[in-house]
Design a protein around this motif. Structure first.
Motif, mmCIF file in Angstrom:
data_model
loop_
_atom_site.group_PDB
_atom_site.id
_atom_site.type_symbol
_atom_site.label_atom_id
_atom_site.label_comp_id
_atom_site.label_asym_id
_atom_site.label_seq_id
_atom_site.Cartn_x
_atom_site.Cartn_y
_atom_site.Cartn_z
ATOM 1 N N ILE A 51 -43.076 -65.651 32.364
ATOM 2 C CA ILE A 51 -43.059 -66.196 33.960
ATOM 3 C C ILE A 51 -42.147 -67.314 34.222
ATOM 4 C CG2 ILE A 51 -44.534 -67.130 36.115
ATOM 5 C CD1 ILE A 51 -46.678 -65.020 35.111
ATOM 6 N N GLN A 52 -42.340 -68.170 33.208
ATOM 7 C CA GLN A 52 -41.616 -69.425 33.519
ATOM 8 C C GLN A 52 -40.096 -69.205 33.266
ATOM 9 O OE1 GLN A 52 -42.523 -71.862 35.029
ATOM 10 N NE2 GLN A 52 -44.667 -70.897 34.818
ATOM 11 N N ASN A 53 -39.724 -68.145 32.276
ATOM 12 C CA ASN A 53 -38.292 -67.900 31.967
ATOM 13 C C ASN A 53 -37.548 -66.805 32.843
ATOM 14 O OD1 ASN A 53 -38.288 -69.657 29.785
ATOM 15 N ND2 ASN A 53 -38.900 -67.963 28.231
ATOM 16 N N ASN A 54 -38.505 -65.904 33.426
ATOM 17 C CA ASN A 54 -38.243 -64.844 34.350
ATOM 18 C C ASN A 54 -38.338 -64.679 35.830
ATOM 19 O OD1 ASN A 54 -36.824 -62.950 32.128
ATOM 20 N ND2 ASN A 54 -38.825 -63.556 31.336
ATOM 21 N N CYS A 55 -39.531 -65.599 36.330
ATOM 22 C CA CYS A 55 -39.957 -65.481 37.502
ATOM 23 C C CYS A 55 -39.789 -66.852 38.295
ATOM 24 C CB CYS A 55 -41.447 -65.197 37.470
ATOM 25 S SG CYS A 55 -41.596 -63.483 36.817
ATOM 26 N N ALA A 56 -40.372 -68.090 37.601
ATOM 27 C CA ALA A 56 -40.335 -69.219 38.113
ATOM 28 C C ALA A 56 -38.978 -70.275 37.781
ATOM 29 C CB ALA A 56 -41.488 -70.135 37.643
ATOM 30 N N VAL A 57 -38.113 -69.348 38.304
ATOM 31 C CA VAL A 57 -36.569 -69.952 37.994
ATOM 32 C C VAL A 57 -35.998 -70.246 39.512
ATOM 33 C CG1 VAL A 57 -36.308 -68.725 35.862
ATOM 34 C CG2 VAL A 57 -35.710 -67.408 38.033
ATOM 35 N N SER A 58 -34.943 -70.855 39.323
ATOM 36 C CA SER A 58 -34.197 -71.427 40.774
ATOM 37 C C SER A 58 -34.016 -70.130 41.496
ATOM 38 C CB SER A 58 -32.847 -71.996 40.184
ATOM 39 O OG SER A 58 -32.055 -72.473 41.427
ATOM 40 N N GLY A 59 -34.303 -70.475 42.768
ATOM 41 C CA GLY A 59 -34.149 -69.367 43.774
ATOM 42 C C GLY A 59 -35.172 -68.316 43.742
ATOM 43 N N CYS A 60 -36.209 -68.069 42.833
ATOM 44 C CA CYS A 60 -37.090 -67.061 42.820
ATOM 45 C C CYS A 60 -38.539 -67.692 43.157
ATOM 46 C CB CYS A 60 -37.112 -66.395 41.596
ATOM 47 S SG CYS A 60 -35.599 -65.649 41.401
ATOM 48 N N ARG A 84 -48.532 -57.806 37.579
ATOM 49 C CA ARG A 84 -48.551 -56.624 36.717
ATOM 50 C C ARG A 84 -48.062 -55.352 37.465
ATOM 51 N NH1 ARG A 84 -54.481 -54.094 35.631
ATOM 52 N NH2 ARG A 84 -54.241 -53.884 37.833
ATOM 53 N N THR A 85 -48.508 -55.208 38.722
ATOM 54 C CA THR A 85 -47.792 -54.001 39.332
ATOM 55 C C THR A 85 -46.399 -54.064 39.609
ATOM 56 O OG1 THR A 85 -49.921 -54.146 40.787
ATOM 57 C CG2 THR A 85 -47.945 -52.713 41.666
ATOM 58 N N TYR A 86 -45.776 -55.285 39.827
ATOM 59 C CA TYR A 86 -44.455 -55.440 39.990
ATOM 60 C C TYR A 86 -43.533 -55.457 38.733
ATOM 61 C CZ TYR A 86 -44.840 -56.421 45.135
ATOM 62 O OH TYR A 86 -45.163 -56.451 46.334
ATOM 63 N N THR A 87 -44.234 -55.835 37.689
ATOM 64 C CA THR A 87 -43.522 -56.050 36.294
ATOM 65 C C THR A 87 -43.429 -54.564 35.730
ATOM 66 O OG1 THR A 87 -45.456 -56.839 35.198
ATOM 67 C CG2 THR A 87 -43.575 -58.364 36.092
ATOM 68 N N GLN A 88 -44.638 -53.861 35.821
ATOM 69 C CA GLN A 88 -44.934 -52.529 35.345
ATOM 70 C C GLN A 88 -43.896 -51.628 36.237
ATOM 71 O OE1 GLN A 88 -46.862 -51.690 32.651
ATOM 72 N NE2 GLN A 88 -46.950 -53.669 32.460
ATOM 73 N N SER A 89 -43.773 -51.611 37.114
ATOM 74 C CA SER A 89 -42.954 -50.762 38.063
ATOM 75 C C SER A 89 -41.447 -51.032 37.751
ATOM 76 C CB SER A 89 -43.156 -50.826 39.561
ATOM 77 O OG SER A 89 -42.774 -52.036 40.238
ATOM 78 N N GLY A 90 -40.988 -52.172 37.567
ATOM 79 C CA GLY A 90 -39.661 -52.543 37.296
ATOM 80 C C GLY A 90 -39.161 -53.250 38.591
ATOM 81 N N ASP A 96 -30.719 -57.081 40.337
ATOM 82 C CA ASP A 96 -29.721 -58.259 40.519
ATOM 83 C C ASP A 96 -29.968 -59.506 40.024
ATOM 84 O OD1 ASP A 96 -31.356 -58.939 42.701
ATOM 85 O OD2 ASP A 96 -30.029 -58.881 44.409
ATOM 86 N N SER A 97 -30.970 -59.920 39.482
ATOM 87 C CA SER A 97 -31.081 -61.124 39.152
ATOM 88 C C SER A 97 -30.689 -61.398 37.780
ATOM 89 C CB SER A 97 -32.637 -61.642 38.952
ATOM 90 O OG SER A 97 -33.241 -60.850 37.751
#
Length: 120
Positions: A51-60, A84-90, A96-97
């Protein structure tokens, strides 16, 4: 009268389509039970790093964006099912991130949430 009939039929069709939408279990690819049986992902380990490397990043998902701030551990726990729902579904991270999750990372999130999304 004919217009009323058409309106009623139209509403029934729309209602039928809305009610036939897939539920969460249908749209989330479920890892095999074996993957979760051997998966020991924890929040303080694998999940937090993902999560820190892919979600909790600048602008997100950080303070000041209007989105849930995933730099706060409790927010991750409180939103675990949606993560879980959002990551599993892609759906997340968005294409675009420039970020994406591996199958192993998705499995870690899935199994951690399935095990109760503990603060571990």
């Amino acid at each position: 009268m004919k217009n009323l009939f058409c309106i009623v039929i139209g509403l029934l069709l729309v209602t039928g389509l809305a009610c036939s939408r897939e539920n969460e279990e249908d749209i989330i690819p479920t890892p095999t039970p074996d993957k979760c049986a051997d998966n020991t992902a924890t929040l303080s380990g694998e999940v937090s790093t993902i999560i820190q490397n892919n979600c909790a990043v600048s602008g997100c998902h950080v303070a000041g964006t209007g989105r849930v701030n995933f730099t706060i551990k409790q927010n991750i726990i409180d939103n675990a099912t949606q993560i879980r729902t959002y990551t599993q579904s892609g759906f997340m991270p968005p294409s675009d991130s420039g970020r994406s999750l591996t199958t192993s990372q998705k499995d870690d999130i899935f199994c951690w949430v399935s095990a109760g999304a503990q603060d571990n």
